[in-house]
Design an enzyme around this catalytic site. Structure first.
Site, PDB file in Angstrom:
ATOM      1  N   ARG B  58      61.168  -1.152 -38.952  1.00 24.15           N
ATOM      2  CA  ARG B  58      61.596  -2.457 -39.482  1.00 24.15           C
ATOM      3  C   ARG B  58      61.971  -2.392 -40.954  1.00 24.15           C
ATOM      4  NH1 ARG B  58      57.161  -5.238 -35.870  1.00 24.15           N
ATOM      5  NH2 ARG B  58      55.986  -3.813 -37.169  1.00 24.15           N
ATOM      6  N   GLU B  95      43.599   3.483 -37.166  1.00 24.42           N
ATOM      7  CA  GLU B  95      42.309   2.915 -36.782  1.00 24.42           C
ATOM      8  C   GLU B  95      41.467   3.983 -36.071  1.00 24.42           C
ATOM      9  OE1 GLU B  95      40.712  -1.207 -34.665  1.00 24.42           O
ATOM     10  OE2 GLU B  95      42.799  -0.596 -34.452  1.00 24.42           O
TER      11      GLU B  95
END
Lengths: 173, 173
Positions: B58, B95
């Site tokens: 993006r 994560e």
């Protein structure tokens, strides 16, 4: 301007026997990036485009600039599972197996003229899938613009019905 | 202009408990896309940027347009294995586990001032990795510009030494 001279050709990438046409050497040079965008912009204006649909991820580089130049909306086509709202999907063939691309279902409105942007056309499978999605939701594919055309691959059998701008052609590997 | 109002918030995407901030509703609207780019452009001009480094995918949407507006080179930072020439790489934490991003090693020249562009800052891990790569090859990170700032995540502990422009802030999930 000789855009082809700005492309770096890298043998045996991503695998042996393939010559990869590297666009990063064109977009790092402001003159060649501008020249490519000028030609795509004219094409979009001639087609009276209402929206830009760009294909992840190199298509976003050209699509973002064109959307900004033309003052028209930018719509991303992404790989499966990346877009968060309701999507329309389209399967397409890979060398082995199939893959799926998605577009937000509410992005293209019925009757809108859309230009599809990507960096390269090879088999035409992804571009054809993008066009099918646009048509599924009632949009009109006013044209397709890509930087690089691997003209030795018979992509026109898939995309023959569309008006296509390609800026750099390769007639062999 | 109220850019935040143009963001679509989607609960439980990509997984339960996460509110996804969807930028596609901002970039499909020419006025809000232009307004965001105007602010980023001013930041880049103030920093006297020599190059735009944008993060896949993006970040490419904003980075392409900014590179075009400013008439300066565009450099992509991509996921591992996508860039064909010699690269510099940087690992960063996810994560669970780690990932690697890459940039062409010859893209940023020693001493060049670079602005790093992405759509969103959350943990700051990817942006920090991009900055480290730029510095590894001798470039100077003149600033970072992102559209969305998840300000409730302590990304400043990673990016505190950089000058950062964020256009839309969220103080809670």
């Amino acid at each position: 301007m000789d855009l082809k001279a700005a492309i770096r050709s890298i043998p045996d990438f991503p695998k042996k026997g393939i010559v990869f046409r590297d666009i990063t050497t064109l977009i790092i040079e402001p003159k060649t990036f501008k020249s490519a965008l000028d030609l795509m912009e004219k094409f979009c204006r001639d087609k009276k485009a209402d929206k830009i649909v760009a294909i992840e991820s190199r298509g976003f580089i050209f699509g973002g600039a064109l959307s900004d130049r033309l003052g028209i909306g930018f719509i991303p086509v992404r790989k499966r599972g990346k877009l968060p709202a309701k999507t329309v999907t389209q399967e397409y063939e890979l060398e082995y197996g199939t893959d799926i691309i998605e577009m937000h279902a509410d992005a293209v409105k019925p009757g809108e003229k859309v230009i599809v942007i990507d960096d390269l056309v090879a088999t035409g499978g992804t571009l054809e899938a993008a066009c099918k999605m646009i048509e599924k939701v009632g949009g009109e594919v006013a044209g397709i613009a890509v930087l690089i055309d691997l003209a030795f691959i018979p992509w026109r059998k898939r995309l023959g019905k569309y008006d296509i701008l390609t800026l750099i052609q390769y007639d062999s590997e």
